[in-house]
Design a protein around this motif. Sequence first.
Motif, short mmCIF file in Angstrom:
data_model
loop_
_atom_site.label_atom_id
_atom_site.label_comp_id
_atom_site.label_asym_id
_atom_site.label_seq_id
_atom_site.Cartn_x
_atom_site.Cartn_y
_atom_site.Cartn_z
N ILE A 1 6.35 10.50 22.16
CA ILE A 1 5.73 10.12 20.60
C ILE A 1 4.17 9.09 20.97
N LYS A 2 3.85 9.80 19.32
CA LYS A 2 2.38 8.75 19.55
C LYS A 2 1.65 8.16 18.99
N HIS A 3 2.95 8.05 17.29
CA HIS A 3 2.78 7.07 16.86
C HIS A 3 4.41 6.68 16.13
N ILE A 4 4.49 5.71 15.81
CA ILE A 4 6.02 5.05 15.77
C ILE A 4 6.01 4.18 14.55
N GLY A 5 7.08 4.70 13.08
CA GLY A 5 6.85 3.77 11.92
C GLY A 5 8.61 4.37 11.41
N PHE A 6 8.68 3.61 10.21
CA PHE A 6 10.02 4.24 9.65
C PHE A 6 9.46 4.78 7.98
N SER A 7 10.73 5.15 7.70
CA SER A 7 10.84 6.14 6.15
C SER A 7 12.16 4.33 5.61
N PHE A 8 11.30 4.30 4.07
CA PHE A 8 12.10 3.24 3.34
C PHE A 8 12.65 3.19 1.59
N HIS A 9 14.20 3.35 2.37
CA HIS A 9 13.74 3.31 0.41
C HIS A 9 15.04 1.95 -0.28
N SER A 10 14.38 0.70 -0.56
CA SER A 10 15.20 -0.46 -0.95
C SER A 10 14.27 -1.51 -0.92
N THR A 11 14.36 -2.43 -0.98
CA THR A 11 13.68 -3.76 -1.89
C THR A 11 12.40 -4.01 -0.86
N ALA B 1 5.47 7.51 -11.89
CA ALA B 1 6.80 7.04 -12.71
C ALA B 1 7.62 5.53 -11.93
N ASP B 2 7.62 5.49 -10.68
CA ASP B 2 7.83 4.51 -10.41
C ASP B 2 7.18 3.17 -10.02
N TRP B 3 6.11 3.56 -10.03
CA TRP B 3 5.32 2.30 -9.51
C TRP B 3 5.89 1.17 -10.20
N GLU B 4 6.57 0.99 -11.88
CA GLU B 4 7.31 -0.15 -11.64
C GLU B 4 8.21 -0.26 -12.04
N ASN B 5 8.99 0.69 -12.03
CA ASN B 5 10.12 1.29 -11.88
C ASN B 5 11.40 -0.45 -11.28
N PRO B 6 11.83 -0.51 -11.93
CA PRO B 6 12.66 -1.88 -11.39
C PRO B 6 13.78 -0.98 -10.65
N ALA B 7 14.56 0.00 -10.08
CA ALA B 7 14.99 -0.01 -9.37
C ALA B 7 14.50 0.46 -8.16
N ILE B 8 13.38 1.11 -7.69
CA ILE B 8 12.93 1.57 -7.22
C ILE B 8 11.70 0.51 -6.67
N LYS B 9 10.02 0.07 -6.97
CA LYS B 9 9.97 -0.94 -6.88
C LYS B 9 8.47 -0.59 -6.37
N SER B 10 7.83 0.82 -6.78
CA SER B 10 6.92 1.26 -5.52
C SER B 10 5.50 0.36 -5.30
N ARG B 11 5.24 0.39 -6.35
CA ARG B 11 4.12 -1.28 -5.77
C ARG B 11 4.16 -1.99 -5.49
N GLU B 12 5.41 -2.27 -5.70
CA GLU B 12 5.89 -3.37 -4.39
C GLU B 12 6.29 -3.21 -3.20
N CYS B 13 6.75 -2.75 -2.93
CA CYS B 13 6.90 -1.73 -1.67
C CYS B 13 5.66 -1.64 -1.04
N TYR B 14 4.62 -1.02 -1.84
CA TYR B 14 3.16 -0.72 -1.45
C TYR B 14 2.79 -1.66 -1.34
N GLU B 15 2.52 -2.56 -2.18
CA GLU B 15 1.64 -4.10 -1.62
C GLU B 15 2.34 -5.10 -0.83
N VAL B 16 4.13 -4.52 -0.26
CA VAL B 16 4.19 -5.51 1.38
C VAL B 16 3.10 -4.68 2.51
N ALA B 17 3.60 -3.59 2.29
CA ALA B 17 3.60 -3.19 3.73
C ALA B 17 1.52 -2.96 3.78
N ARG B 18 0.71 -3.01 2.51
CA ARG B 18 -0.70 -3.40 2.75
C ARG B 18 -0.77 -4.52 3.59
#
Length: 374
Positions: free
Chosen positions: A139-149, A173-190
């Motif tokens: 494996i060259k690069h290790i990571g994970f996919s994520f669907h939660s808070t 559409a999911d950027w501010e969706n309270p069920a998915i919280k795309s923006r918040e998850c993105y900001e945590v990763a960054r």
Amino acid sequence: MPYLGEEIKKLGFGLMRLPMKEDKIDVEQTKVMVDHFLEAGFTYFDTAWAYAGSEDAIRQALVERYPREKFQLATKNAAWINCKTREDAIQQFETSLKQTGAGYFDFYLLHNLGETRTKAFDDFNMWSWIQEKKQEGKIKHIGFSFHSTPEELEEILKKHPEMEFVQLQINYADWENPAIKSRECYEVARKYGKPVIIMEPVKGGMLANPPEQVAEVFKKANPDASLASWAIKFAASLDGIITVLSGMSNIEQMDDNISYMKDFTKLSDEEEETIKEAQKVLNTIPLIPCTTCNYCAKVCPMHIGISGSFTAMNYLTLYKDMAAAKHQEQWLVGGHGLKKASECIKCGQCEKACPQHIEIRKELERVAQALENE
């Protein structure tokens, strides 16, 4: 800008929705799409052990037909699916190597972390195993996919700083969706310095056919641009992105994606304003205002999947897609061992606990009529 030492164009070929013929993946059509994709200068292919037939198809369409150094191949390990031992989980990797014939994986992901699924990777200590495979060169690069808070994402990243990247569901559409919280998850990763691979930029194809009011905003801004192009360019314009995966099912979808991603430029200020306007319009469509806080679930004596039922109903309201709505209900309710809306006994305890003051009993009745009476 290259991430993880590799220069990868901003469009990746997601291999979950390959063209079908007589209930099987159409390998010959997939070959045509692979050729077209590579000829346009794109190199990133994303499959998974859990995508039935996909690894085998990409061996035939890509691995056996091109030099290994000409592309990046990603696949995933779902240790939470039918694995009773660590050996069962590790076997998924060996199966993936055999099915793809790839020799090694450029990107290998622990698949769909979040909620109860993370526990399997912890129990089987897949975290140390994936690092061993990296050291071996498999494996060259290790990571994970994520669907939660975002809170759970932060917890995982604190515990596992060795993970090099995160794959997240991100779309306008999911950027501010309270069920998915795309923006918040993105900001945590960054926040933790992790580059991001984006999945579901077109929300399973639904943003290629968004609600009419939303489509009108985009058509007014640029009558010649496809509706899908707005969604993919929104995702690709974010900072710290390795690539944006598009689950292309035919050559027409691929042609459209390539037309605006081959020489990709970020959204202009005017285009960003158009996206914001579309998001505002989307937010005016009357939905069940559930924030998935799940206070209702804590007091429900019947263990009804209330928030999952409401998410499914909101899908139906927004996209008029019954199959997608039922899939959401199946995953968020049945897949979590919860009961359907029709099993509500109308005791009303949920409504006393709901901070949004939703008429939960009435809404569950509406869900049952819409999703269960077919």
